[in-house]
Design an enzyme around this catalytic site. Structure first.
Site, PDB file in Angstrom:
ATOM      1  NE  ARG A  58      -2.799   0.506   3.426  1.00 31.82           N
ATOM      2  CZ  ARG A  58      -2.273   1.150   4.484  1.00 31.82           C
ATOM      3  NH1 ARG A  58      -1.966   2.427   4.410  1.00 31.82           N
ATOM      4  NH2 ARG A  58      -2.065   0.511   5.624  1.00 31.82           N
ATOM      5  CE1 TYR A 111     -16.826   9.554 -16.158  1.00 32.97           C
ATOM      6  CE2 TYR A 111     -15.572   9.530 -14.121  1.00 32.97           C
ATOM      7  CZ  TYR A 111     -16.409   8.895 -15.017  1.00 32.97           C
ATOM      8  OH  TYR A 111     -16.818   7.616 -14.776  1.00 32.97           O
ATOM      9  CG  ASP A 183      -8.941  14.275 -15.768  1.00 32.98           C
ATOM     10  OD1 ASP A 183      -8.246  13.656 -16.597  1.00 32.98           O
ATOM     11  OD2 ASP A 183      -9.923  13.762 -15.195  1.00 32.98           O
ATOM     12  CE  LYS A 208     -12.084   5.962 -19.198  1.00 32.43           C
ATOM     13  NZ  LYS A 208     -11.933   6.072 -17.793  1.00 32.43           N
TER      14      LYS A 208
HETATM   15  N1  LCS Z   1     -11.264  11.566 -15.567  1.00 34.93           N
HETATM   16  C1  LCS Z   1     -11.778  11.431 -16.787  1.00 34.93           C
HETATM   17  C2  LCS Z   1     -11.588  12.514 -17.796  1.00 34.93           C
HETATM   18  C3  LCS Z   1     -12.504  10.288 -17.120  1.00 34.93           C
HETATM   19  O1  LCS Z   1     -13.009  10.169 -18.348  1.00 34.93           O
HETATM   20  C4  LCS Z   1     -12.694   9.289 -16.133  1.00 34.93           C
HETATM   21  C5  LCS Z   1     -13.477   8.064 -16.409  1.00 34.93           C
HETATM   22  C6  LCS Z   1     -12.133   9.475 -14.863  1.00 34.93           C
HETATM   23  C7  LCS Z   1     -11.414  10.617 -14.611  1.00 34.93           C
HETATM   24  C8  LCS Z   1     -12.276   8.449 -13.765  1.00 34.93           C
HETATM   25  O2  LCS Z   1     -11.451   7.363 -14.053  1.00 34.93           O
HETATM   26  P1  LCS Z   1     -11.737   5.860 -13.596  1.00 34.93           P
HETATM   27  O3  LCS Z   1     -11.925   5.883 -12.133  1.00 34.93           O
HETATM   28  O4  LCS Z   1     -12.941   5.390 -14.310  1.00 34.93           O
HETATM   29  O5  LCS Z   1     -10.483   5.149 -13.993  1.00 34.93           O
HETATM   30  N2  LCS Z   1     -14.301   8.140 -17.540  1.00 34.93           N
HETATM   31  C9  LCS Z   1     -15.167   7.273 -17.926  1.00 34.93           C
HETATM   32  C10 LCS Z   1     -16.015   7.458 -19.017  1.00 34.93           C
HETATM   33  O6  LCS Z   1     -16.076   8.459 -19.714  1.00 34.93           O
HETATM   34  N3  LCS Z   1     -16.761   6.395 -19.193  1.00 34.93           N
HETATM   35  O7  LCS Z   1     -16.527   5.463 -18.225  1.00 34.93           O
HETATM   36  C11 LCS Z   1     -15.499   5.966 -17.351  1.00 34.93           C
END
Ligand code: LCS
Length: 405
Positions: A58, A111, A183, A208
């Site tokens: 951790r 998001y 971000d 992503k």
């Molecule tokens: N920031 C952005 C710009 C994102 O598109 C997402 C997830 C996150 C943070 C959060 O990341 P995660 O915890 O899912 O790894 N975006 C998503 C979307 O557009 N569709 O499903 C997840």
């Protein structure tokens, strides 16, 4: 290997990799929860910070550390902090930099859950947030308060594809002595390096583009300074939002081809976007690589390419969008983005369903907006797929109101 002064493609393949005692060419998966101390004295030294060895996963782990080093180099930052998900990264940043009475200014079309975390959860702890159109620097300046601690920008934003001027945001953050957090998920470090433009912290959902194969969720934070790193890392450890070694291994494998994937996907995306722009069923297309994009010139200055995310609005709104999503065969109807396979979704009813309609519209997320994450398939096949799906739009929802009937 020290790749700090080498090119991006070299970094993608080698950053974070150090000679392994076994000669392993790739970073091994150190699938262990805990690490043996050589002696009681050694254990005490590790806890006192006098030795940079490992204690407990951790807190840190060699496989995870390799990924942190790699993304930090790609972002030109001091160091990285890997997290269990992108939202884990957002949580660490919010909780480290915001507290009782603090205020955040953020991109309205951020998001959905990044907005929800502030509005629905941190509000219970006395944190307030104002969501504004960050493409309008004056609106951002007006939203700033003496207690603003974080200016949080997502650019390009999900899914409205709005591009915010990061140099202008850095100037505002400096005027107000607050941290600029970016971000960078949509651009990836291959197309944009916010720390070079004045950001203090950059974060990613590595789920992503960085991983790129739709097989893990994960996040990484990178800071510009050591001081900021020392503020953020303890929060990750305390919250337990650490990445897992196996997750880190997969991301290290995926990131090696980030440049190749992004180059290929944006080549396909421009063809798909141009085709969409020529279709009578389509009201408008938001693609950063098209001159019709409102921040086309800014994006050219700030990013090295337009990426592969397309937003488009059908004249027939939700009815037409649902028909297309139900009839595509090659693109998959799914949330998430940035993988080698094309994905399609409807933000208003899916990723951004948690927002009120009023907030959504203000953020540019219209009822009929379709988000298309273009993969690395052949453009001709993706276009043929969309064409046959467009044929399934009911007649009454096909064209602009004047053209109907
Ligand atoms: N920031 C952005 C710009 C994102 O598109 C997402 C997830 C996150 C943070 C959060 O990341 P995660 O915890 O899912 O790894 N975006 C998503 C979307 O557009 N569709 O499903 C997840």
């Amino acid at each position: 290997m020290n790749t700090k002064h080498m090119g991006t493609y070299t970094k993608l393949v080698h950053a974070g990799h150090h000679p392994d005692p076994t000669g392993a060419v790739t970073v091994p998966i150190y699938q262990t929860s805990t690490f043996a101390f050589r002696s009681a004295k050694h254990g005490a030294e590790l806890f006192a910070g006098g030795d940079d060895g490992y204690i407990y996963t951790r807190l840190g782990n060699p496989t995870i550390h390799a990924l942190e080093e790699c993304v930090a180099e790609l972002e030109h930052g001091f160091a990285g902090i890997a997290t269990s998900s992108g939202m884990g990264a957002v949580s660490v940043v919010y909780l480290a930099l915001l507290g009782q009475g603090a205020h955040m200014v953020s991109t309205a079309s951020v998001y959905g859950p990044s907005r929800g975390l502030a509005e629905k959860h941190l509000s219970r702890f006395g944190v307030t947030a104002t969501f504004v159109d960050t493409t309008d620097a004056e609106a951002v300046r007006r939203a700033m308060r003496p207690e603003t601690r974080v200016l949080y920008v997502e650019t390009p934003s999900n899914p409205a594809m709005q591009v915010t001027d990061l140099r202008a945001m850095a100037a505002i953050a400096r005027e107000h002595d607050c941290a600029l957090v970016v971000d960078n998920t949509f651009a990836s470090p291959y197309l944009q390096q916010p720390l070079d433009l004045g950001a203090d912290v950059v974060l990613h959902s590595v789920t992503k583009f960085i991983n790129g194969h739709a097989d893990i969720v994960g996040g990484v934070i990178v800071t510009r300074t050591e001081e900021m790193y020392r503020r953020l890392r303890p929060l990750m450890v305390a919250l337990g939002t650490n990445m897992d070694p196996h997750q880190a291994f997969l991301v290290l494998r995926g990131v090696k081809t980030l440049g190749l994937r992004v180059e290929r996907a944006q080549k396909v995306a421009i063809e798909v976007a141009r085709w969409l722009e020529g279709r009578p069923e389509v009201a408008w297309v938001r693609y950063i690589g098209l001159p019709s994009h409102p921040q086309y010139e800014l994006a050219k200055r700030q990013m090295t390419g337009p990426g592969s995310m397309i937003g488009f609005e059908l004249h027939g709104g939700v009815v037409a969008g649902a028909a297309v999503m139900d009839h595509v065969k090659l693109a998959t109807l799914a949330v998430s983005l940035g993988g080698v396979e094309s994905l399609i979704e409807h933000p208003a009813s899916m990723t951004h369903a948690g927002m009120s309609r009023e907030d959504r519209l203000e953020a540019g997320i219209t009822d009929g907006l379709v988000r298309y994450s273009v993969g690395i398939e052949d453009a001709a096949d993706l276009i043929a797929d969309l064409e046959q799906a467009f044929a399934a739009i009911p007649e009454h929802a096909r064209l602009a109101p004047a053209g109907r009937g």
